[in-house]
Design an enzyme around this catalytic site. Structure first.
Site, PDB file in Angstrom:
ATOM      1  N   HIS A   1      -7.947  -4.833  -1.239  1.00  0.00           N
ATOM      2  CA  HIS A   1      -6.800  -4.068  -0.753  1.00  0.00           C
ATOM      3  C   HIS A   1      -6.471  -4.523   0.665  1.00  0.00           C
ATOM      4  CE1 HIS A   1      -4.102  -0.570  -0.881  1.00  0.00           C
ATOM      5  NE2 HIS A   1      -4.320  -0.501   0.429  1.00  0.00           N
TER       6      HIS A   1
ATOM      7  N   SER B   1       0.834  -1.198   0.000  1.00  0.00           N
ATOM      8  CA  SER B   1       0.000   0.000   0.000  1.00  0.00           C
ATOM      9  C   SER B   1       0.877   1.259   0.000  1.00  0.00           C
ATOM     10  CB  SER B   1      -0.972  -0.043   1.178  1.00  0.00           C
ATOM     11  OG  SER B   1      -1.971   0.939   1.044  1.00  0.00           O
TER      12      SER B   1
ATOM     13  N   ASP C   1      -9.807  -3.811  -5.508  1.00  0.00           N
ATOM     14  CA  ASP C   1      -9.090  -2.699  -4.870  1.00  0.00           C
ATOM     15  C   ASP C   1      -9.332  -1.428  -5.679  1.00  0.00           C
ATOM     16  OD1 ASP C   1      -7.312  -0.931  -3.696  1.00  0.00           O
ATOM     17  OD2 ASP C   1      -5.531  -2.139  -4.076  1.00  0.00           O
TER      18      ASP C   1
END
Length: 306
Positions: free
Chosen positions: A280, A152, A250
């Site tokens: 995600h 991320s 995501d």
């Protein structure tokens, strides 16, 4: 394919934060989810130390998978929208990386927004990479593999550090691994189809991207700056080979996949791997599921190809 049923059950019971986002409250809640030490994946050694760098003293946790004379190194940057995450919250990810890749993993406790303004966290990550190379003898580095990995916002830092190292003439980084990276902090929902396709109902929601990242952008991180949004870098040539892992559900899927394509267009070896049925955060939250734990063996295979 549909969202994995275990993830779907989790998302269905997910409670959004109440009231204004408070970093201290969210950090405390995240730390409460950390597994007890007795339940963690055993390795040969796990050591906490401080990297003494030009950026100051930076906490690092070093994971040694097995006893050996020498190791390749992997420097890991945790996710958390630049204001969450810690050595503890992502300890299990670093352990899995060490176990599956056989590399010695250096996890970085970089400074977080908003308490530390941009580019403090980026400076810390870059400094630890340089420290790892300089301290190669004490780390039993084999002098060959020096990989970066992050999830991320940690993937964002991987891309930014790799670019900065290239610009500085530091050519020791051999690989970059980006798990569902946040590469474009311009969160206009019209920029990428996945921001609309996966806007609601998959855990991380498009409407939440801007407020969660506001602690970083509000500390001086300009989304137009390629150090903040690495996908805006004009020239991607000369960067290390990359593995870009994305998740089907995501909102940020498409920016990661575009980055992989742009790397290839710039002559960089880049593999883009989309995990179907995933959302995600799956590396941190759902890698215990066998089909998602495969991300670590895929990482191993990528690192061994060169």
């Amino acid at each position: 394919m549909p969202l994995h049923p275990e993830i779907a059950d989790f998302v269905a019971n997910l409670q959004p934060p109440e009231g204004p986002l408070a970093p201290a409250v969210l950090r405390a809640a995240e730390e409460q989810q950390v597994a007890p030490f007795a339940e963690r994946l055993p390795l040969h050694a796990v050591d906490d130390t401080v990297a003494r760098t030009a950026s100051g003293g930076i906490p690092v946790r070093i994971y040694t998978p097995v006893e050996a004379d020498a190791y390749g190194l992997l420097v890991y940057f945790h996710g958390g929208a630049f204001f969450l995450g810690s050595l503890e919250t992502h300890d299990h990810v670093a352990r899995s990386l060490a176990r599956e890749t056989g590399l010695k993993v250096v996890s970085v406790g970089f400074r977080l927004a908003p308490e530390s303004a941009f580019p403090a966290g980026l400076d810390d990550c870059h400094a630890v990479v340089r420290w790892a190379a300089a301290e190669g003898e004490s780390l039993a580095w084999d002098g060959k593999t020096l990989a970066l990995a992050g999830d991320s916002s940690g993937g964002n830092l991987v891309a930014a550090v790799a670019a900065r190292a290239h610009d500085d003439g530091f050519d020791r980084i051999t690989h970059q691994v980006l798990y569902y990276p946040s590469l474009d902090l311009d969160f206009d929902a019209d920029r990428y189809p996945s921001l609309r396709e996966n806007a609601v109902g998959y855990g991380l929601e498009t409407a939440g991207l801007k407020p969660f990242n506001a602690f970083y952008t509000g500390s001086g991180a300009d989304p137009a700056d390629p150090r903040v949004s690495p996908i805006k870098r004009a020239d991607l040539s000369g960067l290390p080979p990359a593995l870009v892992v994305t998740a089907e559900y995501d909102p940020m899927r498409d920016e990661g996949e575009l980055y992989g394509r742009r790397l290839r267009e710039a002559g960089v070896e880049a593999t883009v791997s989309r995990y179907e049925g995933a959302n995600h955060g799956f590396v941190q939250n759902f890698s215990r599921i066998p089909e998602f734990h495969q991300v670590f063996t895929e990482t191993r295979d990528f690192l061994r190809r060169r």
